[in-house]
Design a protein around this motif. Structure first.
Motif, PDB file in Angstrom:
ATOM      1  N   TYR A  46     -43.966  16.359  24.689  1.00  0.00           N
ATOM      2  CA  TYR A  46     -42.986  17.094  25.497  1.00  0.00           C
ATOM      3  C   TYR A  46     -41.587  16.489  25.455  1.00  0.00           C
ATOM      4  CZ  TYR A  46     -46.877  19.842  27.272  1.00  0.00           C
ATOM      5  OH  TYR A  46     -47.956  20.666  27.380  1.00  0.00           O
ATOM      6  N   SER A  50     -38.487  18.612  24.052  1.00  0.00           N
ATOM      7  CA  SER A  50     -37.278  18.761  24.849  1.00  0.00           C
ATOM      8  C   SER A  50     -36.042  18.360  24.053  1.00  0.00           C
ATOM      9  CB  SER A  50     -37.398  17.923  26.116  1.00  0.00           C
ATOM     10  OG  SER A  50     -36.236  18.015  26.881  1.00  0.00           O
ATOM     11  N   PRO A  68     -32.483  24.279  27.915  1.00  0.00           N
ATOM     12  CA  PRO A  68     -33.113  23.125  28.580  1.00  0.00           C
ATOM     13  C   PRO A  68     -33.491  23.409  30.028  1.00  0.00           C
ATOM     14  CG  PRO A  68     -31.139  22.434  27.411  1.00  0.00           C
ATOM     15  CD  PRO A  68     -31.161  23.921  27.369  1.00  0.00           C
ATOM     16  N   ALA A  72     -37.309  23.252  31.491  1.00  0.00           N
ATOM     17  CA  ALA A  72     -37.669  22.417  32.651  1.00  0.00           C
ATOM     18  C   ALA A  72     -38.297  23.241  33.767  1.00  0.00           C
ATOM     19  CB  ALA A  72     -36.431  21.687  33.167  1.00  0.00           C
ATOM     20  N   PHE A  75     -42.021  24.331  32.519  1.00  0.00           N
ATOM     21  CA  PHE A  75     -43.013  23.276  32.340  1.00  0.00           C
ATOM     22  C   PHE A  75     -43.998  23.165  33.500  1.00  0.00           C
ATOM     23  CE2 PHE A  75     -44.054  18.820  33.332  1.00  0.00           C
ATOM     24  CZ  PHE A  75     -45.036  18.645  32.382  1.00  0.00           C
ATOM     25  N   TYR A  91     -43.007  18.246  38.693  1.00  0.00           N
ATOM     26  CA  TYR A  91     -41.573  18.468  38.842  1.00  0.00           C
ATOM     27  C   TYR A  91     -40.766  17.207  38.528  1.00  0.00           C
ATOM     28  CZ  TYR A  91     -42.413  23.091  40.633  1.00  0.00           C
ATOM     29  OH  TYR A  91     -42.796  24.400  40.747  1.00  0.00           O
ATOM     30  N   TYR A  93     -41.578  15.068  36.099  1.00  0.00           N
ATOM     31  CA  TYR A  93     -41.499  15.125  34.641  1.00  0.00           C
ATOM     32  C   TYR A  93     -40.532  16.214  34.199  1.00  0.00           C
ATOM     33  CZ  TYR A  93     -45.519  12.044  34.426  1.00  0.00           C
ATOM     34  OH  TYR A  93     -46.358  10.978  34.559  1.00  0.00           O
ATOM     35  N   SER A  94     -40.503  17.298  34.943  1.00  0.00           N
ATOM     36  CA  SER A  94     -39.613  18.406  34.617  1.00  0.00           C
ATOM     37  C   SER A  94     -38.151  17.969  34.654  1.00  0.00           C
ATOM     38  CB  SER A  94     -39.861  19.553  35.596  1.00  0.00           C
ATOM     39  OG  SER A  94     -39.018  20.623  35.321  1.00  0.00           O
ATOM     40  N   VAL A  95     -37.789  17.168  35.635  1.00  0.00           N
ATOM     41  CA  VAL A  95     -36.415  16.666  35.724  1.00  0.00           C
ATOM     42  C   VAL A  95     -36.115  15.746  34.543  1.00  0.00           C
ATOM     43  CG1 VAL A  95     -34.870  15.202  37.093  1.00  0.00           C
ATOM     44  CG2 VAL A  95     -36.264  16.940  38.218  1.00  0.00           C
ATOM     45  N   TYR A  97     -37.484  15.845  31.546  1.00  0.00           N
ATOM     46  CA  TYR A  97     -37.341  16.681  30.354  1.00  0.00           C
ATOM     47  C   TYR A  97     -36.027  17.448  30.372  1.00  0.00           C
ATOM     48  CZ  TYR A  97     -42.338  15.734  29.970  1.00  0.00           C
ATOM     49  OH  TYR A  97     -43.556  15.122  29.892  1.00  0.00           O
ATOM     50  N   LEU A  98     -35.572  17.849  31.557  1.00  0.00           N
ATOM     51  CA  LEU A  98     -34.272  18.521  31.674  1.00  0.00           C
ATOM     52  C   LEU A  98     -33.146  17.574  31.263  1.00  0.00           C
ATOM     53  CD1 LEU A  98     -32.455  20.880  32.614  1.00  0.00           C
ATOM     54  CD2 LEU A  98     -32.497  19.838  34.876  1.00  0.00           C
TER      55      LEU A  98
END
Length: 125
Positions: A46, A50, A68, A72, A75, A91, A93-95, A97-98
């Motif tokens: 991931y 990203s 992006p 995010a 995901f 969330y 991890y989402s930040v 990846y963002l």
């Protein structure tokens, strides 16, 4: 690359990597390997995805700046669908990846701008 091809590649990548790949890992791998494969997805696949999608968005930042952000946002939702339960820690991890996607988008946009600037200088001479 045309814009529609970039958007189609983005959609297929997000659906494939965020929904189909975790489902395949959960359903096809032995039970004692699932956690390792999921961690491999979180920490290797991931972030690379990203970065690649951020670089793709940076090539035409005026039209693809949203990639992006959508990655995010999708995901935690798609990965939770694959796990069949909502995991709120996704969330975080989402930040991450963002931030990685935005960083690589900015770096790619700066590189493209620099290349265009050098090309203009050569044409003026």
């Amino acid at each position: 690359m045309k814009l529609i091809i970039k958007i189609t590649a983005f959609a297929l990548c997000v659906i494939g990597f965020m929904l189909v790949l975790p489902l395949a890992v959960i359903k096809l791998s032995p039970a004692h390997f699932v956690t390792g494969f999921i961690m491999l997805l979180f920490f290797a696949v991931y972030p690379v995805m990203s970065a690649v999608l951020g670089a793709l968005a940076g090539s035409d930042i005026k039209k693809l700046w949203w990639m992006p952000i959508v990655l995010a946002l999708c995901f935690p939702l798609l990965f939770s669908l694959a796990l069949f339960e909502m995991v709120w820690a996704l969330y975080i991890y989402s930040v991450i990846y963002l931030l990685a996607g935005v960083f690589f988008m900015a770096v790619t946009a700066l590189i493209v701008k620099f290349i265009v600037m050098i090309g203009r200088q050569r044409n003026e001479k």
